[in-house]
Design a protein around this motif. Structure first.
Motif, PDB file in Angstrom:
ATOM      1  N   ARG A  10      19.862  44.908  82.515  1.00  0.00           N
ATOM      2  CA  ARG A  10      18.837  44.112  83.174  1.00  0.00           C
ATOM      3  C   ARG A  10      19.246  43.779  84.605  1.00  0.00           C
ATOM      4  NH1 ARG A  10      19.795  38.100  80.447  1.00  0.00           N
ATOM      5  NH2 ARG A  10      22.040  38.034  80.802  1.00  0.00           N
ATOM      6  N   LEU A  11      18.281  43.299  85.362  1.00  0.00           N
ATOM      7  CA  LEU A  11      18.526  42.704  86.669  1.00  0.00           C
ATOM      8  C   LEU A  11      18.252  41.214  86.542  1.00  0.00           C
ATOM      9  CD1 LEU A  11      16.591  45.255  88.916  1.00  0.00           C
ATOM     10  CD2 LEU A  11      19.066  45.175  88.569  1.00  0.00           C
ATOM     11  N   THR A  12      19.174  40.396  87.012  1.00  0.00           N
ATOM     12  CA  THR A  12      18.933  38.957  87.030  1.00  0.00           C
ATOM     13  C   THR A  12      18.941  38.486  88.477  1.00  0.00           C
ATOM     14  OG1 THR A  12      21.290  38.373  86.882  1.00  0.00           O
ATOM     15  CG2 THR A  12      20.100  38.717  84.811  1.00  0.00           C
ATOM     16  N   HIS A  13      18.366  37.309  88.698  1.00  0.00           N
ATOM     17  CA  HIS A  13      18.392  36.795  90.065  1.00  0.00           C
ATOM     18  C   HIS A  13      18.365  35.270  90.070  1.00  0.00           C
ATOM     19  CE1 HIS A  13      14.030  36.360  89.432  1.00  0.00           C
ATOM     20  NE2 HIS A  13      14.042  35.520  90.461  1.00  0.00           N
ATOM     21  N   ALA A  40      12.308  48.174  87.803  1.00  0.00           N
ATOM     22  CA  ALA A  40      12.165  46.728  87.984  1.00  0.00           C
ATOM     23  C   ALA A  40      12.551  46.261  89.386  1.00  0.00           C
ATOM     24  CB  ALA A  40      13.012  45.988  86.949  1.00  0.00           C
ATOM     25  N   LEU A  41      13.435  46.985  90.054  1.00  0.00           N
ATOM     26  CA  LEU A  41      13.972  46.486  91.322  1.00  0.00           C
ATOM     27  C   LEU A  41      12.913  46.347  92.418  1.00  0.00           C
ATOM     28  CD1 LEU A  41      16.413  45.452  92.822  1.00  0.00           C
ATOM     29  CD2 LEU A  41      17.020  47.831  93.392  1.00  0.00           C
ATOM     30  N   LEU A  44      10.816  43.207  91.791  1.00  0.00           N
ATOM     31  CA  LEU A  44      11.604  41.991  92.011  1.00  0.00           C
ATOM     32  C   LEU A  44      11.791  41.737  93.503  1.00  0.00           C
ATOM     33  CD1 LEU A  44      13.417  39.653  91.156  1.00  0.00           C
ATOM     34  CD2 LEU A  44      15.286  41.301  90.858  1.00  0.00           C
ATOM     35  N   LEU A  45      12.113  42.764  94.256  1.00  0.00           N
ATOM     36  CA  LEU A  45      12.301  42.604  95.694  1.00  0.00           C
ATOM     37  C   LEU A  45      11.010  42.164  96.371  1.00  0.00           C
ATOM     38  CD1 LEU A  45      14.484  45.769  96.425  1.00  0.00           C
ATOM     39  CD2 LEU A  45      15.259  43.380  96.420  1.00  0.00           C
ATOM     40  N   GLY A  46       9.883  42.677  95.927  1.00  0.00           N
ATOM     41  CA  GLY A  46       8.605  42.268  96.496  1.00  0.00           C
ATOM     42  C   GLY A  46       8.341  40.787  96.289  1.00  0.00           C
ATOM     43  N   ARG A  47       8.665  40.291  95.091  1.00  0.00           N
ATOM     44  CA  ARG A  47       8.467  38.859  94.816  1.00  0.00           C
ATOM     45  C   ARG A  47       9.394  38.002  95.673  1.00  0.00           C
ATOM     46  NH1 ARG A  47       9.018  40.283  89.327  1.00  0.00           N
ATOM     47  NH2 ARG A  47      10.785  38.859  89.131  1.00  0.00           N
ATOM     48  N   LEU A  48      10.631  38.427  95.796  1.00  0.00           N
ATOM     49  CA  LEU A  48      11.589  37.647  96.582  1.00  0.00           C
ATOM     50  C   LEU A  48      11.256  37.683  98.069  1.00  0.00           C
ATOM     51  CD1 LEU A  48      14.900  38.660  94.764  1.00  0.00           C
ATOM     52  CD2 LEU A  48      13.689  36.468  94.607  1.00  0.00           C
ATOM     53  N   ARG A  88      12.735  55.250  95.110  1.00  0.00           N
ATOM     54  CA  ARG A  88      11.763  54.176  95.292  1.00  0.00           C
ATOM     55  C   ARG A  88      12.460  52.814  95.381  1.00  0.00           C
ATOM     56  NH1 ARG A  88       7.865  54.719  90.773  1.00  0.00           N
ATOM     57  NH2 ARG A  88       7.678  56.772  91.737  1.00  0.00           N
ATOM     58  N   ALA A  89      13.460  52.605  94.526  1.00  0.00           N
ATOM     59  CA  ALA A  89      14.210  51.347  94.552  1.00  0.00           C
ATOM     60  C   ALA A  89      15.025  51.213  95.839  1.00  0.00           C
ATOM     61  CB  ALA A  89      15.126  51.273  93.332  1.00  0.00           C
ATOM     62  N   GLU A  90      15.645  52.318  96.236  1.00  0.00           N
ATOM     63  CA  GLU A  90      16.426  52.318  97.479  1.00  0.00           C
ATOM     64  C   GLU A  90      15.545  51.994  98.682  1.00  0.00           C
ATOM     65  OE1 GLU A  90      18.739  55.578 100.331  1.00  0.00           O
ATOM     66  OE2 GLU A  90      17.949  56.185  98.375  1.00  0.00           O
ATOM     67  N   GLU A  91      14.379  52.610  98.749  1.00  0.00           N
ATOM     68  CA  GLU A  91      13.483  52.380  99.878  1.00  0.00           C
ATOM     69  C   GLU A  91      12.962  50.940  99.889  1.00  0.00           C
ATOM     70  OE1 GLU A  91      12.994  54.309 102.388  1.00  0.00           O
ATOM     71  OE2 GLU A  91      14.142  55.974 101.579  1.00  0.00           O
ATOM     72  N   ALA A  92      12.711  50.386  98.716  1.00  0.00           N
ATOM     73  CA  ALA A  92      12.272  48.986  98.647  1.00  0.00           C
ATOM     74  C   ALA A  92      13.359  48.051  99.152  1.00  0.00           C
ATOM     75  CB  ALA A  92      11.891  48.633  97.209  1.00  0.00           C
ATOM     76  N   LEU A  93      14.604  48.371  98.839  1.00  0.00           N
ATOM     77  CA  LEU A  93      15.718  47.552  99.307  1.00  0.00           C
ATOM     78  C   LEU A  93      15.882  47.688 100.820  1.00  0.00           C
ATOM     79  CD1 LEU A  93      18.058  45.690  98.570  1.00  0.00           C
ATOM     80  CD2 LEU A  93      19.410  47.726  98.014  1.00  0.00           C
ATOM     81  N   ALA A  94      15.790  48.908 101.328  1.00  0.00           N
ATOM     82  CA  ALA A  94      15.915  49.121 102.771  1.00  0.00           C
ATOM     83  C   ALA A  94      14.785  48.434 103.533  1.00  0.00           C
ATOM     84  CB  ALA A  94      15.925  50.616 103.087  1.00  0.00           C
ATOM     85  N   ALA A  95      13.610  48.350 102.916  1.00  0.00           N
ATOM     86  CA  ALA A  95      12.444  47.753 103.575  1.00  0.00           C
ATOM     87  C   ALA A  95      12.380  46.237 103.407  1.00  0.00           C
ATOM     88  CB  ALA A  95      11.170  48.377 103.019  1.00  0.00           C
TER      89      ALA A  95
END
Length: 258
Positions: A10-13, A40-41, A44-48, A88-95
């Motif tokens: 899982r991913l937690t935050h 999921a990443l 989650l990044l979009g919400r944060l 997709r997860a990597e690009e979301a993190l970079a963005a």
């Protein structure tokens, strides 16, 4: 008491003092990313990113390992291409529109290194190990990931990592620019917390604009000039400097990141 290795991947935050901390948790497999975790990443990044309280983000792994890559067993599962999920997860993190910091302990390999490279900065403990290992599996590393790695460490270092699949020490990672700071294991957490407090106290206007410019975006100069004129951050920063107080910067990015 439940064993950490018995928990599902899982991913937690958490969010505290302006800093969101995302933890990769799959201790049974050195925090390898499953297909579900890759999916999921981005959400989650979009919400944060949309939370005004979040001014910086830390990505780390549970326990003594950052991330040992993709869960290899997922490569044989039917369904969506796991490499596409990872990109997709990597690009979301970079963005992610606010500063991001990877805090690395232990192994940072394959997909784990892909995620760390997508962060703005990387702090690592002295004994961490880094590697990009698709050549061990006969996998073509994604074009976007290859370009990002090359921009970060240079063509020669990127070829060394990609051609060989060998793991490198933090000392070598620091020399190539893959890592920004190397710290003893007992100091890494303290330094990361101290640094993210600094990031959270600075102007988000400056940080968001700098992040876009550093990424090579060339179509937003006018936008950022207009934001600077209307933000009040410059006036507040100058006033705080002259009055010898901590500035209270109020500009925040739009929910879409700009």
């Amino acid at each position: 008491m439940e064993s950490p290795k018995a928990r599902p991947p899982r991913l937690t935050h958490t969010v505290a003092d302006g800093v969101a901390t995302v933890v990769i948790s799959n201790p049974a497999k050195r925090n390898a990313m499953t297909a579900g975790m890759w999916r999921a990443l981005p959400e989650l990044l979009g919400r944060l990113a949309a939370e005004h309280a979040v001014r910086a983000l830390v990505l780390t792994g549970e326990g003594a390992t950052f991330c040992a890559g993709a869960d290899i067993s997922s490569l044989r599962e039917p369904g969506e291409d796991p490499q596409s999920l990872a990109v997709r997860a990597e690009e979301a993190l970079a963005a992610f529109p606010k500063p991001t910091l990877a805090v690395v302990r232990g192994y940072c390999v394959g997909g784990g290194c892909q995620l760390a490279a997508a962060c703005d900065l990387r702090f690592a403990e002295q004994d961490a190990l880094f590697g990009v290992t698709p050549s061990k599996l006969g996998i073509v590393y994604p074009a976007a990931s290859t370009r990002r790695l090359t921009a970060l460490v240079g063509p020669a270092a990127a070829k060394y990592l990609l051609f060989s699949g060998e793991l490198i020490s933090t000392e070598r990672a620091l020399r190539t620019g893959l890592v920004d700071e190397v710290l003893p294991a007992d100091e890494l957490g303290r330094r990361a917390a101290e640094f993210t407090r600094i990031l959270a106290s600075r102007s988000q206007l400056t940080q968001c604009a700098a992040k876009e410019f550093a990424a090579g975006r060339t179509d937003r100069d006018t936008y950022w000039a207009e934001q600077a004129r209307g933000s009040g951050d410059t006036a507040e920063g100058v006033a705080a400097f002259l009055e010898r107080r901590t500035p209270r910067f109020e500009w925040t990015p739009a929910p879409t990141g700009g």
